[in-house]
Design a protein around this motif. Structure first.
Motif, PDB file in Angstrom:
ATOM      1  N   PHE A 150       0.830  -1.203   0.000  1.00  0.00           N
ATOM      2  CA  PHE A 150       0.000   0.000   0.000  1.00  0.00           C
ATOM      3  C   PHE A 150       0.867   1.257   0.000  1.00  0.00           C
ATOM      4  CE2 PHE A 150      -1.940   3.459   2.407  1.00  0.00           C
ATOM      5  CZ  PHE A 150      -3.099   3.666   1.684  1.00  0.00           C
ATOM      6  N   GLN A 154       0.889   4.085  -2.930  1.00  0.00           N
ATOM      7  CA  GLN A 154       0.634   5.490  -2.589  1.00  0.00           C
ATOM      8  C   GLN A 154       1.802   6.374  -3.003  1.00  0.00           C
ATOM      9  OE1 GLN A 154       0.747   6.695   1.590  1.00  0.00           O
ATOM     10  NE2 GLN A 154      -1.265   7.630   1.333  1.00  0.00           N
ATOM     11  N   MET A 292      -5.661   9.118   6.544  1.00  0.00           N
ATOM     12  CA  MET A 292      -5.365   7.799   5.991  1.00  0.00           C
ATOM     13  C   MET A 292      -6.491   7.305   5.089  1.00  0.00           C
ATOM     14  SD  MET A 292      -5.538   4.257   6.194  1.00  0.00           S
ATOM     15  CE  MET A 292      -6.415   3.935   7.707  1.00  0.00           C
ATOM     16  N   THR A 296      -6.189   6.659   1.034  1.00  0.00           N
ATOM     17  CA  THR A 296      -6.588   5.397   0.416  1.00  0.00           C
ATOM     18  C   THR A 296      -7.601   5.647  -0.689  1.00  0.00           C
ATOM     19  OG1 THR A 296      -6.288   4.319   2.557  1.00  0.00           O
ATOM     20  CG2 THR A 296      -7.476   3.086   0.877  1.00  0.00           C
ATOM     21  N   GLY A 333      -5.005  -1.250   2.012  1.00  0.00           N
ATOM     22  CA  GLY A 333      -5.213  -0.202   3.002  1.00  0.00           C
ATOM     23  C   GLY A 333      -5.756  -0.745   4.309  1.00  0.00           C
ATOM     24  N   TYR A 336      -2.859  -1.819   6.103  1.00  0.00           N
ATOM     25  CA  TYR A 336      -2.076  -0.663   6.525  1.00  0.00           C
ATOM     26  C   TYR A 336      -2.647  -0.033   7.790  1.00  0.00           C
ATOM     27  CZ  TYR A 336       0.098   3.967   6.324  1.00  0.00           C
ATOM     28  OH  TYR A 336       0.769   5.125   6.629  1.00  0.00           O
TER      29      TYR A 336
END
Length: 395
Positions: A150, A154, A292, A296, A333, A336
């Protein structure tokens, strides 16, 4: 003819119906992504609640098969919620990957059938609480790699956006009109970077003995200079804007890394000041969770940055974003946010209303910063290297 009629009906619904009707009828993939984002946020908040306040409900939860030993709260509980969220988005990934057109059945499944999907989401969230703790520990180890994937996705998405923004400003259409804007944004970026580095020296390296923090901050300054030098090299000629924006990114990551250091360190005055849970700690936690989720969400619709062949033209009946990629990003995600809640350590006890705290979190952030610079520099020099290779090949 039947396909064309179906496509016409789809566009008629998108054009003439209200957004609520489009969402209810499963005809608006843009509205669907907000629903998936909301479900992801619910999982985040549920994982946090189980981690911080699950002990109070442990008597009822322990009646479940996998919770006989009281392992359904704390870090273990956060991992169980994460597993359910991961399973849901993996199911969506497998069932929507390869969707190309708006009139396909998989498009209808992605944008509609909400009663079924919400039921599946709830069931998959509950099922992990039936698993033994050994199975959850295995998932926790796998989640380390999923969270790393992830972060990489990103990272590439952010760098691609920065380069796209720079190319847009340098295009013939906007070059003259946006010249002042580019210089203003680039200058502001460098000023903020320098101010951020100075503040980090003041807050996190107050004594000469804080060698680790001094190294992190100083190396960030060196990387900023390196990116600027390579970008301004005559053979690269990428300008000031991209290294300035990348500088903001790596300074922010460095700041996040040092803030992740556990309390009790003399070199982290901010951590000492936030030992007690107050309104500022709570606001910081909420902002971190929302950031966050937004990261995502925005990364999930950016599948084009991973396409080897860019398509400038898009047909009217093409899907607006890659459904499979969208759900895959949310699946990673889910892993994560579990790592953030447990500090990247399945055996780490983390304080209430805190997120991404621990030495493992520190080094994950630092490595992510260094990797970001490496990927950015490679994107700058790759065209030159590939051109040299083509020139060296025998004709």
């Amino acid at each position: 003819m039947e396909s064309g009629a179906s496509n016409s009906r789809t566009h008629a619904v998108l054009k003439d119906s209200s957004w609520f009707s489009q969402f209810r009828n499963g005809s608006n993939p843009w509205m669907a992504r907000y629903a998936y984002g909301l479900m992801f946020l619910v999982s985040n908040m549920l994982a946090w609640a189980v981690r911080d306040y699950g002990r109070g409900a442990s008597r009822e939860i322990e009646k479940l098969k996998g919770c006989a030993s009281g392992d359904c709260w704390g870090a273990d509980g956060a991992l169980r919620v994460s597993m359910g969220c991961f399973a849901f988005y993996i199911v969506m990934f497998l069932s929507t990957i390869g969707t190309k057109k708006l009139n396909e059945r998989r498009d209808s499944w992605h944008s509609g059938w909400w009663s079924v999907k919400i039921t599946v989401f709830i069931v998959l969230t509950i099922i992990p609480f039936l698993f033994p703790s050994t199975f959850i520990e295995i998932y926790g180890e796998v989640a380390h790699f999923g969270a790393g994937v992830f972060l990489l996705i990103q990272l590439i998405s952010i760098i691609s956006f920065i380069r796209w923004l720079n190319d847009c400003f340098q295009s013939e259409k906007y070059a003259e009109r946006c010249h002042i804007h580019v210089m203003l944004i680039a200058t502001t970026s460098y000023v903020v970077c320098i101010m951020g580095i100075i503040l980090m020296y003041i807050w996190y390296a107050p004594e000469p003995s804080c060698l680790q923090n001094i190294f992190f901050i100083s190396w960030t300054l060196v990387l900023l200079q390196l990116m600027t030098s390579v970008s301004l090299h005559p053979k690269v000629n990428a300008g000031f804007l991209t290294p300035g924006l990348m500088g903001l990114y790596i300074v922010f990551i460095c700041w996040c890394a040092i803030r992740s250091e556990p309390g009790g360190q003399s070199c982290n005055r901010k951590a000492e000041a936030s030992n007690k849970t107050d309104w500022l700690t709570i606001i910081s936690f909420v902002v971190a969770v929302l950031a966050m989720v937004i990261a995502t969400f925005s990364t999930g619709i950016d599948s084009q940055c991973f396409q080897l062949k860019k398509e400038d033209t898009q047909a009217e009946d093409d899907i607006p974003y890659g459904y499979g990629f969208f759900h895959f990003v949310f699946a990673t995600g889910a892993m994560y946010f579990a790592m953030l809640l447990i500090g990247w350590n399945t055996h780490h006890t983390i304080k209430r209303w805190t997120i991404d705290v621990g030495w493992t979190s520190v080094w994950v952030r630092i490595v992510n910063e260094w990797l970001a610079v490496c990927v950015y520099l490679w994107m700058l020099v790759a065209p030159i290297v590939l051109k040299w290779q083509q020139m060296d090949e025998p004709v």
